[in-house]
Design an enzyme around this catalytic site. Sequence first.
Site, PDB file in Angstrom:
ATOM      1  N   LYS A  44      23.992  27.856  55.979  1.00 48.43           N
ATOM      2  CA  LYS A  44      24.458  28.581  54.788  1.00 48.43           C
ATOM      3  C   LYS A  44      24.959  29.973  55.182  1.00 48.43           C
ATOM      4  CE  LYS A  44      19.702  30.033  53.902  1.00 48.43           C
ATOM      5  NZ  LYS A  44      18.439  29.598  53.309  1.00 48.43           N
ATOM      6  N   TYR A 271      30.744  64.181  59.083  1.00 46.32           N
ATOM      7  CA  TYR A 271      30.600  64.563  57.667  1.00 46.32           C
ATOM      8  C   TYR A 271      29.252  65.230  57.436  1.00 46.32           C
ATOM      9  CZ  TYR A 271      34.550  61.565  56.386  1.00 46.32           C
ATOM     10  OH  TYR A 271      35.788  61.003  56.256  1.00 46.32           O
TER      11      TYR A 271
END
Length: 393
Positions: A44, A271
């Site tokens: 899956k 940042y």
Amino acid sequence: MKLHFENFPQRPAWIELDLGKLRRNLQLIRRDLPRDMKWLAVVKDEAYGHGALDVARIAIEEGAWGFGLSTLEEAMTLRDAGITAPLLLLGERRETELEWCVAHNLTVCVNEPHNVRALAKIAARFGKQVPVHVKIHTGMSRYGVRWDEALPLIEQIVAEKSLRLEGVMTHFSQSDETDKTFANLQFARFSEVLRALEQRKISVKLRHACNSGGFLDLPHAHLDMVRVGILMYGVFPSSVCRRIPGIEPVMSVKARIAAIQKLKPGEVVGYGMRYTAPGERRIAVLPIGYGDGFPRVRNQGGTLIHGKRAPLIGGIAMDALMVDITDIPEAQMWDEAVIMGRQGGEEITVHDIAKLKNSVSYEVLTSWRLRLRRKSVDGGQKAARQFEAAELR
Ligand SMILES: *Cc1c(COP(=O)(O)O)cnc(C)c1O
């Protein structure tokens, strides 16, 4: 698409899948199981991010009985690609999906009376007798019929001529921790149902309960088939479960150094200026970021360059992260860095990344984003065969 041209310049950040290791893991799992035990390969979510089709092809060659999937689309993709093995859809189906399942021979779990009737009607219309599995919830309270209410549903299935009760299954809430109390309670409840079926002479070919954790640690619960997911990919479900020597991670994440900067004392990085250089530093920029699924950390974690640990500095950006390479003077532009995986004698494991994310290995494997291209390297059929000759015989 042009992106698939061999000479299309690949982005210098990618996922590497070692299919030779995958094959070896499957052989080791196979060898660890009793001879007549079936195993369902759980593929899956694109085989936990490894690519369902590649994994499925190799798993068939290594003797998987069939495949465990979650969505109808996942199953249809494998059918369309020519996989003819049983495909077992593990969750609950909407009625509108059942016709597709019957038409394409997908095996469904039916867990409530209405869907049993609906599936039986569709099967009859197709002139088929379709195999079904009943999922019994024994304490997890997710999908499935309660263990103490399962018999009437099973009898309803047995009474439908167009259905064939092929499997009865349950799923453990916790199979890979040291304390197996709850797993054993769940298994006792499941066993009660199985005994009741025997008393009623209802035979079931495939009784199954174990995921990877159960396969490793609950041999008394193996029954007829085990459903193995994460272990195929070389990742143990927990740090305390049994180890099979030789099982190795299939997935690595890599990037190349895309810029190098020299910092003077007191200069900052990234940042929010989250890192200030305590002295002269040399740093490398890797073109991979949280937009690729790396956890959004600051001054935490690291990567491997030339087999050495390069600590991550500053905050990670959407498309870039910075690492300190002051102690790796040999590092140059476009050198390879390992974000997850092995390099030289060092390793950054899935679990290391999971810690940065406050999460688990399962989520790390499945959360690398699609814009990171998957590159398969086959440690080679040859290597796998050599392994088989040397180690399996
Ligand atoms: C995902 C899943 C598995 C596989 O679990 P792993 O821990 O990855 O081995 C097995 N059974 C069911 C029902 C699942 O949903």
